[in-house]
Design a protein around this motif. Structure first.
Motif, PDB file in Angstrom:
ATOM      1  N   PRO A   1      -0.928   4.697  -7.239  1.00  0.00           N
ATOM      2  CA  PRO A   1      -0.124   5.716  -7.930  1.00  0.00           C
ATOM      3  C   PRO A   1       1.321   5.279  -8.088  1.00  0.00           C
ATOM      4  CG  PRO A   1      -0.383   6.293  -5.625  1.00  0.00           C
ATOM      5  CD  PRO A   1      -1.178   5.030  -5.836  1.00  0.00           C
TER       6      PRO A   1
ATOM      7  N   ASP B   1       0.332  11.270 -11.491  1.00  0.00           N
ATOM      8  CA  ASP B   1       0.440   9.928 -10.920  1.00  0.00           C
ATOM      9  C   ASP B   1       1.440   9.882  -9.774  1.00  0.00           C
ATOM     10  OD1 ASP B   1      -0.249   7.075 -11.068  1.00  0.00           O
ATOM     11  OD2 ASP B   1       1.840   6.813 -11.668  1.00  0.00           O
TER      12      ASP B   1
ATOM     13  N   ARG C   1      -0.411  12.304  -6.610  1.00  0.00           N
ATOM     14  CA  ARG C   1      -1.735  12.011  -6.066  1.00  0.00           C
ATOM     15  C   ARG C   1      -1.616  11.006  -4.914  1.00  0.00           C
ATOM     16  NH1 ARG C   1      -4.308   7.306  -8.490  1.00  0.00           N
ATOM     17  NH2 ARG C   1      -2.871   6.267  -9.918  1.00  0.00           N
TER      18      ARG C   1
ATOM     19  N   ASN D   1      -2.508   7.756  -2.433  1.00  0.00           N
ATOM     20  CA  ASN D   1      -2.780   6.357  -2.720  1.00  0.00           C
ATOM     21  C   ASN D   1      -4.214   6.023  -2.304  1.00  0.00           C
ATOM     22  OD1 ASN D   1      -2.777   3.634  -3.200  1.00  0.00           O
ATOM     23  ND2 ASN D   1      -1.056   3.155  -1.854  1.00  0.00           N
TER      24      ASN D   1
END
Length: 251
Positions: free
Chosen positions: A166, A240, A243, A245
């Motif tokens: 991300p 992005d 969220r 990893n």
């Protein structure tokens, strides 16, 4: 004999703070050992194969290949397949991933194509419905439609959510992603002008049909779609950055 120790030792100047470390010109990827990700490479290669299979079926169903390749869905699927194949090769050989601007654009275009298909073209309640001509009937038309408009966008979204690091997308990229749809709009309108009135599939999408809506209506429809596409791109950027990893585990 040793020299006598002086009684008066001058005071040393105080250190103002901890020494600053100069930025290293060596990237972190050159220090950390590269990690191969064969499962990620396999999933991306399989998704690219699905996209190319759908495009191949569409080309083999008949009709001029130029008409099939003129659809936004076909073009976005080909772009996604190329991006995923390159990403699969990099994951297999433990190389740095592709730029987020490129992978994000490929995901945005296939997602937008799938949403337009399901919400506008294949929806009987939509004013732009093409329920009888969207290829969602039976046989290979149905296979190609489901591959390009459902399976491929879902697989691309899963790859982005579960197999991609991300924080690589930025809001300024959402505006740059609109350049290709704008170019596609201009080419679609130019193609319609070059074809004779009454030609079948003169305008490939009903919301771009100048004969039915006029240029004012088409530009209005395009503006609404463009704003929706920008909102979808901004949503991808926001997701992005929030969220988790998924790459903390090695694949």
């Amino acid at each position: 004999m040793t020299a006598p120790i002086p009684r008066d030792i001058p005071d040393l100047p105080a250190v103002p703070g901890p020494p600053r470390l100069l930025p290293s010109p060596v990237p972190a990827t050159a220090v950390l050992p590269p990690v191969r990700r064969p499962l990620v490479a396999g999933f991306r290669a399989l998704t690219a194969l699905l996209a190319l299979t759908g495009v191949t079926v569409e080309l083999l169903l008949g009709g001029p290949p130029t008409r099939t390749l003129s659809h936004f869905t076909t073009q976005s699927s080909i772009l996604l397949a190329l991006v995923l194949l390159a990403s699969a090769r990099r994951a297999w050989s433990a190389r740095r991933p592709l730029p987020g601007a490129l992978t994000g654009a490929a995901l945005l275009y296939v997602a937008a194509a799938g949403l337009v298909h399901h919400l506008l073209l294949a929806n009987a309640a939509s004013p732009f419905t093409m329920a009888e001509g969207t290829g969602t009937g039976t046989g290979w038309h149905s296979v190609a439609a489901h591959l390009l408009n459902t399976a491929v966008p879902v697989a691309a979204a899963l790859d982005w959510l579960l197999l991609t690091a991300p924080g690589r997308l930025h809001l300024r990229q959402a505006a740059a992603w609109l350049l290709y749809p704008l170019a596609y709009l201009a080419l679609s309108l130019a193609r319609g002008e070059l074809l004779l009135p009454g030609t079948q599939d003169r305008y490939l999408y009903p919301f771009l049909d100048v004969d039915q809506h006029g240029y004012k209506g088409v530009l209005g429809n395009s503006l609404l779609l463009g704003l929706s596409l920008y909102a979808l791109g901004a949503l991808l950027v926001a997701l992005d950055h929030i969220r988790p990893n998924p790459l903390r585990r090695r694949w």
